[in-house]
Enzyme design. Sequence first.
Site, PDB file in Angstrom:
ATOM      1  N   LYS A  81       0.881  -1.176   0.000  1.00 54.13           N
ATOM      2  CA  LYS A  81       0.000   0.000   0.000  1.00 54.13           C
ATOM      3  C   LYS A  81       0.912   1.217   0.000  1.00 54.13           C
ATOM      4  O   LYS A  81       1.193   1.822   1.035  1.00 54.13           O
ATOM      5  CB  LYS A  81      -0.915  -0.027   1.221  1.00 54.13           C
ATOM      6  CG  LYS A  81      -2.104   0.895   1.113  1.00 54.13           C
ATOM      7  CD  LYS A  81      -3.106   0.618   2.224  1.00 54.13           C
ATOM      8  CE  LYS A  81      -4.226   1.641   2.257  1.00 54.13           C
ATOM      9  NZ  LYS A  81      -5.069   1.640   1.064  1.00 54.13           N
TER      10      LYS A  81
HETATM   11  N1  PPE Z   1      -7.531  -1.979  -2.886  1.00 55.78           N
HETATM   12  C1  PPE Z   1      -7.048  -0.710  -2.865  1.00 55.78           C
HETATM   13  C2  PPE Z   1      -6.336  -0.190  -4.053  1.00 55.78           C
HETATM   14  C3  PPE Z   1      -7.236   0.070  -1.719  1.00 55.78           C
HETATM   15  O1  PPE Z   1      -6.767   1.315  -1.709  1.00 55.78           O
HETATM   16  C4  PPE Z   1      -7.930  -0.461  -0.616  1.00 55.78           C
HETATM   17  C5  PPE Z   1      -8.143   0.357   0.615  1.00 55.78           C
HETATM   18  C6  PPE Z   1      -8.399  -1.784  -0.671  1.00 55.78           C
HETATM   19  C7  PPE Z   1      -8.162  -2.518  -1.837  1.00 55.78           C
HETATM   20  C8  PPE Z   1      -9.097  -2.453   0.477  1.00 55.78           C
HETATM   21  O2  PPE Z   1      -8.209  -2.717   1.525  1.00 55.78           O
HETATM   22  P1  PPE Z   1      -8.669  -2.745   3.059  1.00 55.78           P
HETATM   23  O3  PPE Z   1      -8.976  -1.360   3.453  1.00 55.78           O
HETATM   24  O4  PPE Z   1      -7.519  -3.320   3.763  1.00 55.78           O
HETATM   25  O5  PPE Z   1      -9.875  -3.615   3.126  1.00 55.78           O
HETATM   26  N2  PPE Z   1      -8.267   1.740   0.388  1.00 55.78           N
HETATM   27  C9  PPE Z   1      -8.057   2.631   1.493  1.00 55.78           C
HETATM   28  C10 PPE Z   1      -7.735   4.027   1.043  1.00 55.78           C
HETATM   29  C11 PPE Z   1      -8.821   4.838   0.464  1.00 55.78           C
HETATM   30  C12 PPE Z   1      -8.392   6.256   0.179  1.00 55.78           C
HETATM   31  O6  PPE Z   1      -9.064   6.906  -0.616  1.00 55.78           O
HETATM   32  O7  PPE Z   1      -7.404   6.736   0.768  1.00 55.78           O
HETATM   33  C13 PPE Z   1      -9.161   2.531   2.512  1.00 55.78           C
HETATM   34  O8  PPE Z   1     -10.225   2.001   2.235  1.00 55.78           O
HETATM   35  O9  PPE Z   1      -8.931   2.965   3.639  1.00 55.78           O
END
Ligand code: PPE
Length: 328
Positions: free
Chosen positions: A159
């Site tokens: 991330k």
């Molecule tokens: N894919 C991506 C690309 C992504 O950014 C997130 C979270 C996820 C999957 C889901 O991951 P999880 O939160 O562990 O279930 N995106 C984060 C950032 C959003 C933003 O705009 O900044 C979030 O949901 O916190």
Amino acid sequence: MPLKPVRYIWMNGRFVRWEQARIHVLSHVVHYGSSWFEGIRAYATRRGTAIFRLHDHLRRLERSVRMYHAEMPYNEEELVQVCKEVVVRNGLQECYIRPIVYRGYGDLGVYPLNCPVEVAVAAWEWGAYLGAEAVQHGVDVGVSSWQRIASNTMPAMAKAGGNYMNSQLVRIEAARHGYAEGISLDILGMVSEGSGENIFLVIDGVLYTPPLSASILPGVTRHTVITFAREEGIPVVETVLPRGLLYTADEIFFTGTAAEITPVRSVDGVRIGSGKPGPLTRLMQERFYRIVREGEDPYGWLTFVTRRASARLGKLTMRESLTDARLQ
Ligand code: PPE
């Protein structure tokens, strides 16, 4: 959604005022996107404010950092403590927590290893990610013309700040087309994920989601849903998913910390199922909210931010504060 400031942000070992949490314009991160972060939610459960899957988020953060040959200056336990304190000191009941690790000021040029690795943790109130009605009624989305970064370009599994240049293009295009979100395909044309969410499809009672090899972020909410589904006896298949399935699935939903579990109502103008959130999507939402609203915690996923809350649960999970010298 404009940011609503709170009082403090934790930066490199101490709390500073929100307005003072600054970095130099020649910091490495500003020029080359060298950062790694997490998005974590704290919920006002019936048993007090608790952070959802804090340890899992912090472990992913450490792995993201490690993938780029950097080292976390604070360990998991320290950061657990910091995240709790950020919530408590800002008087927040329910919020979004953003730990960010970045390469700071000291040297410039692409080679990053001579720059300091710095850490900040902020928190603020963040409502529904894909619009007020999204979780309830679902969202209309489109497949993006931008592909997801490939395994040998940048690790999608990390991330990392830079990855979100790709996500931004997806999101801008989606907005231009009037969609709440865009779905990226990987470089083979297989379904990958949303710009900020993982994706699930329901077909004939089976729950499908793309595997790590489809350039996805290994989402914590994705893992949460897989855990629920297995417990419910719903078959879960992680496999490559051709684009066509997006138009014929019985149900589709997104998962993410910010988006939680958001039903998808249509893809490229094609209605999904009845156009209303389907039964499996609803079941997953119910299971999720039972934990974060009711404070039921059979998996040990909640970290209560105050002593009282955890004591009430009969387990004193909170350790003594890190020395105030460090946190002042
Ligand atoms: N894919 C991506 C690309 C992504 O950014 C997130 C979270 C996820 C999957 C889901 O991951 P999880 O939160 O562990 O279930 N995106 C984060 C950032 C959003 C933003 O705009 O900044 C979030 O949901 O916190």
